[in-house]
Design a protein around this motif. Structure first.
Motif, PDB file in Angstrom:
ATOM      1  N   LEU A 139       5.922  30.588 -47.555  1.00  0.00           N
ATOM      2  CA  LEU A 139       4.842  29.781 -48.123  1.00  0.00           C
ATOM      3  C   LEU A 139       4.232  28.943 -47.014  1.00  0.00           C
ATOM      4  N   GLU A 140       2.903  29.011 -46.887  1.00  0.00           N
ATOM      5  CA  GLU A 140       2.184  28.192 -45.907  1.00  0.00           C
ATOM      6  C   GLU A 140       1.176  27.313 -46.644  1.00  0.00           C
ATOM      7  N   GLU A 141       1.349  26.001 -46.528  1.00  0.00           N
ATOM      8  CA  GLU A 141       0.463  25.054 -47.200  1.00  0.00           C
ATOM      9  C   GLU A 141       0.694  23.664 -46.620  1.00  0.00           C
ATOM     10  N   LYS A 142      -0.379  22.890 -46.531  1.00  0.00           N
ATOM     11  CA  LYS A 142      -0.298  21.546 -45.952  1.00  0.00           C
ATOM     12  C   LYS A 142      -0.061  20.500 -47.034  1.00  0.00           C
ATOM     13  N   LYS A 202       7.819  25.745 -37.190  1.00  0.00           N
ATOM     14  CA  LYS A 202       6.557  26.232 -37.741  1.00  0.00           C
ATOM     15  C   LYS A 202       6.018  25.194 -38.718  1.00  0.00           C
ATOM     16  N   LYS A 203       4.943  24.553 -38.344  1.00  0.00           N
ATOM     17  CA  LYS A 203       4.378  23.481 -39.147  1.00  0.00           C
ATOM     18  C   LYS A 203       3.789  24.022 -40.447  1.00  0.00           C
ATOM     19  N   ASP A 204       4.025  23.277 -41.522  1.00  0.00           N
ATOM     20  CA  ASP A 204       3.468  23.610 -42.838  1.00  0.00           C
ATOM     21  C   ASP A 204       3.885  25.009 -43.313  1.00  0.00           C
ATOM     22  N   ILE A 248       2.424  19.238 -48.933  1.00  0.00           N
ATOM     23  CA  ILE A 248       3.001  19.552 -50.240  1.00  0.00           C
ATOM     24  C   ILE A 248       4.398  18.939 -50.367  1.00  0.00           C
ATOM     25  N   LYS A 249       4.837  18.842 -51.612  1.00  0.00           N
ATOM     26  CA  LYS A 249       6.171  18.328 -51.901  1.00  0.00           C
ATOM     27  C   LYS A 249       6.888  19.264 -52.872  1.00  0.00           C
ATOM     28  N   ASN A 250       8.200  19.266 -52.768  1.00  0.00           N
ATOM     29  CA  ASN A 250       9.070  19.974 -53.709  1.00  0.00           C
ATOM     30  C   ASN A 250       8.689  21.437 -53.934  1.00  0.00           C
ATOM     31  N   PRO A 251       8.504  22.205 -52.867  1.00  0.00           N
ATOM     32  CA  PRO A 251       8.234  23.640 -53.092  1.00  0.00           C
ATOM     33  C   PRO A 251       9.501  24.345 -53.576  1.00  0.00           C
ATOM     34  N   TYR A 278       4.718  23.957 -56.295  1.00  0.00           N
ATOM     35  CA  TYR A 278       4.869  22.781 -55.440  1.00  0.00           C
ATOM     36  C   TYR A 278       3.916  21.698 -55.949  1.00  0.00           C
ATOM     37  N   ILE A 279       4.081  20.513 -55.401  1.00  0.00           N
ATOM     38  CA  ILE A 279       3.227  19.385 -55.791  1.00  0.00           C
ATOM     39  C   ILE A 279       2.285  19.043 -54.634  1.00  0.00           C
ATOM     40  N   LYS A 280       1.007  18.950 -54.950  1.00  0.00           N
ATOM     41  CA  LYS A 280      -0.004  18.555 -53.969  1.00  0.00           C
ATOM     42  C   LYS A 280      -1.028  17.655 -54.639  1.00  0.00           C
ATOM     43  N   ASN A 281      -1.309  16.530 -53.997  1.00  0.00           N
ATOM     44  CA  ASN A 281      -2.239  15.547 -54.567  1.00  0.00           C
ATOM     45  C   ASN A 281      -1.836  15.155 -55.985  1.00  0.00           C
TER      46      ASN A 281
END
Length: 282
Positions: free
Chosen positions: A35-38, A60-62, A40-43, A85-88
Motif C-alpha cells: 500500500l502506498e499512500e501519504k 520506503k516513505k509512505d 494515513i493512520k491505522n492501515p 486506513y484513516i486519512k483526514n
C-alpha cells in the motif's frame, strides 16, 4: 457539484496505490500486499472477519506491506480482502478479490519403527497438547519490530528430501500433512539462521525433537527441528548466518535430516514460497 465529486473520487482511487502479489493463491501459500499512500493512520486489511495490520516498508516513505497467509485447510473458493486506513479523519476502503486454489500436494508413506511416536499414550498426548498450546501462544503474538535487514537465506545448502504439503501416512494411517520442508543432513551438519531475529523456542519437543524457533518480527517465524544440538537459548538475538545448532534425528523421525518450517501470523505456510516472496518484495 456531481462532476466535481466524481472527479475527486477518481483522483482518490489513483492516489490509493495498492498492489498484490497474486490474485490466485495456492492453499498454504502467502500473499504480499503493498500500500502506498501519504498521511494515513491505522492501515489494515480484513479477510473472513480476521484483521491483519500493515507495517511500514523499511527505507520506503509512505509505503506499507501486509502478509496474508492462506491456511492449508482453506476452502478452495473466491474471497474478498478489504483494505482500510484513516486519512483526514475519514476511513477509506478498497476491496480486492482473490481465489484460493488447490496446491495439488502429493502423498507419501512413512514407516516409523517407534510406534509410540505414532499411537500416543495418555502421558504423551498431554505432553504434545501442552507443547502445542505453549508454541501457539508464541506464534499468535506479533512483534511490532522487524528484525530482518536484507534477504533470507536457506538454513542449509542441501538436497530437499520432502517438499512442504505432502500428506503424511504414518504406518498405514493418514495423520497429517508435511508442515515444512525437509533437507538432507547427516548428524552434526551445521544449521544456520535464515535471517536476524530472537530465539523464542529452544527446547526438546515430542514430535520435533530438539527445536529452535526464531521470531523475525511482524508475525514472521522460522523453525528448525530434529536437531542434535542447540547453540542458543530463549531470549538470545541471532544474526543471519549464525550457526544455531546441528542437525540430528531427535523426535518423530525416520532418519537424520532438517525439518524447516515457517509461520506467518500463526499459520503454517510453505517456507520456500514465503522466503521467495519476502526476498522479492521487502
Amino acid at each position: 457539484m456531481k462532476k466535481i465529486l466524481i472527479l475527486l473520487f477518481i483522483i482518490n482511487q489513483l492516489i490509493f496505490a495498492l498492489d498484490i502479489s497474486s490474485q490466485k493463491i495456492k492453499n498454504a501459500n502467502t500473499l504480499f500486499l503493498k500500500l502506498e499512500e501519504k498521511n494515513i493512520k491505522n492501515p489494515k486489511l480484513t479477510i473472513d472477519s480476521h484483521n491483519i495490520d500493515f507495517f511500514e516498508i523499511p527505507n520506503k516513505k509512505d509505503s506499507y506491506y501486509a502478509l496474508v497467509p492462506i491456511s492449508y485447510y482453506k476452502e478452495f473458493d473466491k474471497y474478498k480482502i478489504i483494505v482500510s486506513y484513516i486519512k483526514n479523519n475519514k476511513k477509506v476502503f478498497k476491496g480486492i478479490n482473490i481465489e484460493v486454489i488447490d496446491g495439488n500436494y502429493k502423498s507419501e508413506i512413512i514407516k516409523v519403527t517407534d510406534n509410540s511416536k505414532v499411537t500416543l499414550n495418555d502421558k504423551n498426548k498431554k505432553r504434545v497438547d501442552k507443547e502445542y498450546k505453549r508454541a501457539m501462544n508464541i506464534y499468535n503474538k506479533t512483534t511490532p519490530k522487524l528484525y530482518i535487514k536484507d534477504d533470507f537465506i536457506y538454513p542449509i545448502n542441501s538436497k530437499i528430501t520432502s517438499d512442504f504439503g505432502k500428506k503424511r501416512v504414518y504406518n498405514g494411517t493418514l495423520k497429517s500433512y508435511h508442515s515444512g520442508t525437509d533437507f538432507r543432513a547427516k548428524n552434526g551438519t551445521i544449521i544456520k539462521a535464515i535471517n536476524n531475529g530472537k530465539i523464542v523456542i529452544a527446547e526438546d519437543r515430542f514430535y520435533a525433537g530438539k527445536s529452535i524457533v526464531i521470531d523475525h518480527g511482524q508475525g514472521i517465524y522460522s523453525g528448525y527441528y530434529h536437531l542434535s544440538k542447540k547453540n542458543f537459548k530463549v531470549g538470545d538475538f541471532v544474526k543471519k548466518g549464525d550457526i544455531i545448532g546441528l542437525s540430528g534425528s531427535t523426535g518423530r523421525i525416520t532418519g537424520p535430516h532438517l525439518h524447516f518450517s515457517f509461520r506467518i501470523h500463526g499459520i503454517l505456510v510453505d517456507p520456500l514460497q514465503a522466503i521467495e516472496l519476502l526476498n522479492n518484495n521487502l
